[in-house]
Write a protein that holds these residues in place. Structure first.
Motif, mmCIF file in Angstrom:
data_model
loop_
_atom_site.group_PDB
_atom_site.id
_atom_site.type_symbol
_atom_site.label_atom_id
_atom_site.label_comp_id
_atom_site.label_asym_id
_atom_site.label_seq_id
_atom_site.Cartn_x
_atom_site.Cartn_y
_atom_site.Cartn_z
ATOM 1 N N LYS A 172 0.926 -1.226 -0.020
ATOM 2 C CA LYS A 172 -0.014 0.043 -0.056
ATOM 3 C C LYS A 172 0.986 1.288 0.112
ATOM 4 C CE LYS A 172 -4.017 -1.861 2.524
ATOM 5 N NZ LYS A 172 -4.886 -1.996 3.586
ATOM 6 N N SER A 173 0.201 2.290 -0.677
ATOM 7 C CA SER A 173 1.020 3.754 -0.429
ATOM 8 C C SER A 173 1.029 4.110 0.841
ATOM 9 C CB SER A 173 0.398 4.725 -1.605
ATOM 10 O OG SER A 173 -0.904 4.719 -1.073
ATOM 11 N N LYS A 174 1.826 5.184 1.251
ATOM 12 C CA LYS A 174 1.629 5.550 2.381
ATOM 13 C C LYS A 174 0.533 6.249 3.019
ATOM 14 C CE LYS A 174 5.463 8.186 3.695
ATOM 15 N NZ LYS A 174 6.199 9.348 3.574
ATOM 16 N N LYS A 175 -0.101 6.860 1.921
ATOM 17 C CA LYS A 175 -1.353 7.564 2.245
ATOM 18 C C LYS A 175 -2.597 6.438 2.442
ATOM 19 C CE LYS A 175 -4.922 10.705 0.189
ATOM 20 N NZ LYS A 175 -5.288 11.639 -1.118
ATOM 21 N N ASP A 176 -2.502 5.283 1.878
ATOM 22 C CA ASP A 176 -3.566 4.491 1.817
ATOM 23 C C ASP A 176 -3.435 3.567 3.200
ATOM 24 O OD1 ASP A 176 -4.635 4.804 -0.502
ATOM 25 O OD2 ASP A 176 -3.595 3.197 -1.589
ATOM 26 N N ALA A 177 -1.926 3.443 3.379
ATOM 27 C CA ALA A 177 -1.615 2.597 4.529
ATOM 28 C C ALA A 177 -2.235 3.434 5.982
ATOM 29 C CB ALA A 177 -0.161 2.506 4.750
ATOM 30 N N LYS A 178 -2.060 4.750 5.872
ATOM 31 C CA LYS A 178 -2.506 5.515 6.905
ATOM 32 C C LYS A 178 -3.893 5.450 7.028
ATOM 33 C CE LYS A 178 -2.142 10.067 8.904
ATOM 34 N NZ LYS A 178 -1.577 11.466 9.132
ATOM 35 N N ALA A 179 -4.608 5.487 5.825
ATOM 36 C CA ALA A 179 -6.262 5.422 5.920
ATOM 37 C C ALA A 179 -6.818 4.053 6.553
ATOM 38 C CB ALA A 179 -6.534 5.661 4.442
ATOM 39 N N SER A 180 -5.871 3.052 6.477
ATOM 40 C CA SER A 180 -6.435 1.817 6.892
ATOM 41 C C SER A 180 -6.211 1.615 8.216
ATOM 42 C CB SER A 180 -5.864 0.690 6.168
ATOM 43 O OG SER A 180 -4.411 0.664 6.163
ATOM 44 N N ALA A 181 -5.305 2.340 8.997
ATOM 45 C CA ALA A 181 -5.228 2.223 10.361
ATOM 46 C C ALA A 181 -6.537 2.623 11.133
ATOM 47 C CB ALA A 181 -3.884 3.367 10.803
ATOM 48 N N PRO A 182 -6.531 2.211 12.482
ATOM 49 C CA PRO A 182 -7.689 2.353 13.098
ATOM 50 C C PRO A 182 -7.689 3.671 13.504
ATOM 51 C CG PRO A 182 -6.811 0.331 14.007
ATOM 52 C CD PRO A 182 -5.937 0.866 12.860
ATOM 53 N N ALA A 183 -8.887 4.512 13.438
ATOM 54 C CA ALA A 183 -8.986 5.862 13.834
ATOM 55 C C ALA A 183 -8.423 6.330 15.209
ATOM 56 C CB ALA A 183 -10.552 6.218 13.748
ATOM 57 N N GLU A 184 -8.642 5.498 16.187
ATOM 58 C CA GLU A 184 -7.947 5.834 17.694
ATOM 59 C C GLU A 184 -6.753 5.773 17.493
ATOM 60 O OE1 GLU A 184 -7.673 6.998 21.350
ATOM 61 O OE2 GLU A 184 -9.550 6.913 20.107
#
Length: 378
Positions: free
Chosen positions: A140-152
């Motif tokens: 995953k791209s850095k942006k997509d990886a961050k988006a997939s991380a739990p919100a908390e």
């Protein structure tokens, strides 16, 4: 009120090659129309970081191996073991905007406080289950990886990278192009050290003998040469204590302890380049500290005209004399009546009426901390 701590050192090194350029030669520079020996500020900062005995937990780490550090901490401190540990760590780091390459290293060197590293380890342990990711070969791209991380996790990750009250991070600052919000402006400025006099490079032609060579084998097993020089250096550093306090999140005790440790380290720090060959462990002959109340003043121009040693005289003494004379001249124009000096002087050349003469490095470190403590109370 502006307040600055300045350190002015005169230090003579025996033949050495403490800081090399890309050809292996000692670094140098043209100053005042003459070639001078030089030690880069980056080299000196690293020597200070390696020498400093900062309070426990307040030393930074510069590394690309954050994944490895976190893996070890999760195993030893939290007892975590899992095949997808690396994936969990990478997802947590992505939540903070940091990416790990296929070789397991971050994209660039990170300068992190130990508290920040501990914070990531605690975050991953706390959200261990929610950070579990399905096995996938897709990168995953850095942006997509961050988006997939739990919100908390994303929310908490943003609060971790605050410098961690690491003294070397607070002193020397850091810059992360991808995360400008976690950058720290340096509270310390350190100049390249330059020789007070003109220098020429010298060459050491050497041979090595094969210990197991037979009687029929003549000549050397290896031949080479090493470039070196010997020079009396002027070193200059200044610290903005208000900025340092800000970077340390207002911790006044840590500020004062850090200033003591930095003063000791600055005097004792010697670069490691080619030391097994030259062993140039030569401490400064003069250390002057001045508390300035207007603006910092680098005194390197005292040596724009090179110092020359008279017959039978060392270069150190006239260097200290020129430093004092130049400061007197500049202070008369740009100084503040509240400016005050303290110094250690093995050359016996610094004017005794110019500041407080101290007898040990420990006394000097305590004097620095006391001056800043007094200024904060005023």
């Amino acid at each position: 009120m502006s307040l600055f701590i300045e350190f002015h050192l005169i230090q003579n090194f025996a033949p050495s090659n403490l800081n090399r350029d890309d050809t292996g030669a000692p670094k140098d520079a043209i100053f005042g129309g003459y070639r001078r020996a030089r030690i880069s500020s980056q080299c000196l900062k690293r020597a200070v970081r390696q020498t400093a005995e900062f309070p426990a937990g307040h030393q930074g780490v510069r590394t690309k191996k954050l994944l490895e550090l976190l893996s070890e901490q999760l195993r030893t401190q939290f007892g975590r073991e899992a095949e997808d540990m690396s994936a969990r760590i990478q997802l947590a780091l992505a939540a903070a905007g940091l990416a790990v390459k296929e070789d397991g290293k971050t994209e660039y060197l990170l300068f992190l406080g130990q508290q920040e590293i501990n914070g990531f380890a605690q975050l991953i342990d706390q959200h261990w289950d929610s950070l579990a990711v399905p096995a996938s070969s897709e990168k995953k791209s850095k942006k997509d990886a961050k988006a997939s991380a739990p919100a908390e996790v994303v929310k908490q990750a943003k609060t971790i990278m605050n410098g961690g009250k690491a003294l070397d991070v607070a002193l020397f600052g850091r810059m992360l192009a991808d995360l400008p919000e976690v950058n720290q402006d340096a509270a310390c400025q350190m100049a390249h050290a330059i020789s007070t006099h003109r220098v020429e490079r010298e060459f050491d032609y050497f041979t090595a003998v094969d210990d197991k060579g037979g009687p029929e084998e003549t000549g050397a097993g290896m031949i080479g040469q090493v470039e070196f020089n010997s020079a009396t250096f002027y070193r200059y550093t200044n610290i903005n204590p208000a900025k340092l306090l800000e970077n340390l999140q207002g911790d006044r005790d840590l500020l004062l302890n850090g200033l003591r440790a930095f003063t000791l380290a600055l005097a004792r720090a010697i670069p490691t380049g080619k030391q097994n060959t030259f062993a140039a462990h030569n401490p400064p002959s003069f250390i002057g500290v001045v508390i300035r109340h207007a603006s910092p003043i680098n005194l390197a121009n005292a040596f724009e005209a090179p110092v020359y040693a008279e017959r039978g005289q060392a270069l150190t003494k006239p260097s200290v004399v020129k430093l004092a004379e130049y400061d007197n001249m500049l202070s008369a124009v740009y100084g503040d009546p509240r400016d005050c000096w303290a110094y250690l002087d093995l050359s016996q050349a610094w004017p005794q009426e110019k500041g407080s003469k101290l007898n040990s490095l420990t006394e000097l470190a305590d004097w620095v901390a006391q001056q800043i403590a007094n200024a904060q109370e005023a």
